[in-house]
Write a protein that holds these residues in place. Structure first.
Motif, short mmCIF file in Angstrom:
data_model
loop_
_atom_site.label_atom_id
_atom_site.label_comp_id
_atom_site.label_asym_id
_atom_site.label_seq_id
_atom_site.Cartn_x
_atom_site.Cartn_y
_atom_site.Cartn_z
N THR A 199 -33.19 -9.33 -17.88
CA THR A 199 -32.03 -9.04 -18.72
C THR A 199 -30.77 -9.63 -18.13
O THR A 199 -29.88 -10.06 -18.84
CB THR A 199 -31.85 -7.51 -18.91
OG1 THR A 199 -31.78 -6.90 -17.62
CG2 THR A 199 -33.01 -6.93 -19.69
N GLU A 200 -30.69 -9.63 -16.80
CA GLU A 200 -29.58 -10.29 -16.12
C GLU A 200 -30.07 -10.69 -14.73
O GLU A 200 -30.96 -10.08 -14.16
CB GLU A 200 -28.34 -9.41 -16.03
CG GLU A 200 -28.47 -8.22 -15.12
CD GLU A 200 -27.17 -7.44 -15.04
OE1 GLU A 200 -26.80 -7.08 -13.91
OE2 GLU A 200 -26.53 -7.22 -16.06
N LEU A 201 -29.49 -11.75 -14.23
CA LEU A 201 -29.85 -12.24 -12.90
C LEU A 201 -28.58 -12.38 -12.07
O LEU A 201 -27.64 -13.04 -12.50
CB LEU A 201 -30.54 -13.61 -13.02
CG LEU A 201 -31.91 -13.63 -13.69
CD1 LEU A 201 -32.34 -15.07 -13.95
CD2 LEU A 201 -32.93 -12.90 -12.85
N PRO A 202 -28.55 -11.77 -10.90
CA PRO A 202 -27.37 -11.92 -10.06
C PRO A 202 -27.27 -13.36 -9.55
O PRO A 202 -28.28 -13.97 -9.20
CB PRO A 202 -27.58 -10.93 -8.92
CG PRO A 202 -28.99 -10.53 -8.98
CD PRO A 202 -29.53 -10.89 -10.31
N MET A 203 -26.06 -13.87 -9.53
CA MET A 203 -25.84 -15.23 -9.07
C MET A 203 -24.76 -15.24 -7.99
O MET A 203 -23.96 -14.32 -7.89
CB MET A 203 -25.42 -16.13 -10.23
CG MET A 203 -26.51 -16.29 -11.25
SD MET A 203 -26.14 -17.60 -12.39
CE MET A 203 -27.39 -17.27 -13.63
N VAL A 204 -24.79 -16.31 -7.22
CA VAL A 204 -23.85 -16.48 -6.12
C VAL A 204 -23.21 -17.85 -6.25
O VAL A 204 -23.88 -18.84 -6.52
CB VAL A 204 -24.59 -16.37 -4.76
CG1 VAL A 204 -23.69 -16.73 -3.60
CG2 VAL A 204 -25.16 -14.97 -4.58
N ARG A 205 -21.91 -17.88 -6.05
CA ARG A 205 -21.17 -19.14 -6.03
C ARG A 205 -21.02 -19.54 -4.56
O ARG A 205 -20.46 -18.79 -3.76
CB ARG A 205 -19.79 -18.97 -6.66
CG ARG A 205 -18.97 -20.24 -6.73
CD ARG A 205 -17.64 -20.02 -7.44
NE ARG A 205 -17.82 -19.69 -8.85
CZ ARG A 205 -17.62 -18.48 -9.40
NH1 ARG A 205 -17.21 -17.49 -8.65
NH2 ARG A 205 -17.82 -18.27 -10.68
N VAL A 206 -21.57 -20.69 -4.22
CA VAL A 206 -21.51 -21.20 -2.85
C VAL A 206 -20.47 -22.31 -2.82
O VAL A 206 -20.61 -23.32 -3.50
CB VAL A 206 -22.88 -21.73 -2.39
CG1 VAL A 206 -22.79 -22.31 -0.99
CG2 VAL A 206 -23.92 -20.62 -2.45
N ARG A 207 -19.41 -22.09 -2.04
CA ARG A 207 -18.32 -23.07 -1.93
C ARG A 207 -18.34 -23.67 -0.54
O ARG A 207 -18.26 -22.96 0.46
CB ARG A 207 -16.97 -22.42 -2.20
CG ARG A 207 -15.80 -23.42 -2.13
CD ARG A 207 -14.48 -22.79 -2.50
NE ARG A 207 -14.48 -22.15 -3.80
CZ ARG A 207 -14.30 -22.78 -4.96
NH1 ARG A 207 -14.12 -24.08 -4.98
NH2 ARG A 207 -14.30 -22.11 -6.10
N LEU A 208 -18.45 -25.00 -0.48
CA LEU A 208 -18.40 -25.69 0.80
C LEU A 208 -17.01 -25.52 1.38
O LEU A 208 -16.01 -25.65 0.67
CB LEU A 208 -18.72 -27.17 0.62
CG LEU A 208 -20.07 -27.50 -0.05
CD1 LEU A 208 -20.25 -28.99 -0.16
CD2 LEU A 208 -21.22 -26.85 0.67
N THR A 209 -16.95 -25.22 2.67
CA THR A 209 -15.65 -24.96 3.30
C THR A 209 -15.05 -26.19 3.96
O THR A 209 -13.87 -26.18 4.32
CB THR A 209 -15.76 -23.84 4.35
OG1 THR A 209 -16.65 -24.27 5.38
CG2 THR A 209 -16.24 -22.55 3.73
N GLY A 210 -15.85 -27.20 4.17
CA GLY A 210 -15.35 -28.39 4.83
C GLY A 210 -15.33 -28.28 6.34
O GLY A 210 -14.99 -29.22 7.03
N GLU A 211 -15.70 -27.10 6.85
CA GLU A 211 -15.75 -26.93 8.31
C GLU A 211 -17.00 -27.58 8.85
O GLU A 211 -18.03 -27.62 8.19
CB GLU A 211 -15.78 -25.43 8.65
CG GLU A 211 -14.54 -24.68 8.27
CD GLU A 211 -14.67 -23.20 8.60
OE1 GLU A 211 -15.57 -22.81 9.36
OE2 GLU A 211 -13.87 -22.43 8.09
#
Length: 169
Positions: free
Chosen positions: A149-161
């Motif tokens: 019914t719903e799927l948890p998602m994650v936003r992965v942001r590259l930090t440049g470090e």
């Protein structure tokens, strides 16, 4: 009487679900990524390195990229819901490293998306990959024993470090 297609789809979903719950099979791509061969999977899969929330040890998981809205952002999904160990780990420690394609061990931050953001990302995925979603949805439902019914998602942001081999920033 069922038609042959629905029977075959059901069999394929059961085989896929068995694959998703077979530890050695699910973990096999990790060795390829760690050997520098992640490019074999293109840009549809990403290896996420995260820390165990209790042990603090490095953990690895390979996941499908659901969306790639900008060069430094990837959206990944937890097909097993909020109970998935990797998902629970990134909630506890959002600093992660990712490998995708030819790029390896990039420092990133993993932030859970709201249910509304996750639903919108899933709708976009379904529009772009309708056949893949039809098969994947049935496979996930068989594996978890419940409707998706719903799927948890994650936003992965590259930090440049930059990170060192030991994982220190």
């Amino acid at each position: 009487m069922t038609d042959g297609r629905s029977t075959m789809a059901g069999i394929a979903a059961r085989i896929g679900a068995r694959g998703l719950t077979t530890r050695w099979l699910v973990r096999a791509p990790i060795g390829l990524y760690r050997a520098g061969l992640g490019f074999l999977f293109g840009s549809r899969l990403i290896m996420l390195e995260h820390r165990g929330r209790t042990s603090g040890r490095r953990r690895y998981v390979v996941l499908e990229v659901v969306d790639h809205p900008s060069p430094d952002v990837y959206v990944i999904v937890s097909g097993f819901g909020a109970r998935a160990q990797w998902y629970r780990n990134v909630l506890a420690e959002p600093r992660v490293r990712v490998s995708i394609g030819f790029r390896r061990q990039l420092a990133a931050t993993a932030v859970p998306m709201t249910p509304e953001e996750s639903s919108a990302a899933l709708r976009r995925y379904i529009e772009v990959h309708p056949k893949a979603w039809a098969k994947l949805r049935e496979t996930i439902e068989v594996a978890v024993g419940a409707p998706v019914t719903e799927l948890p998602m994650v936003r992965v942001r590259l930090t440049g470090e930059r990170t060192t081999a030991s994982g220190r920033r």
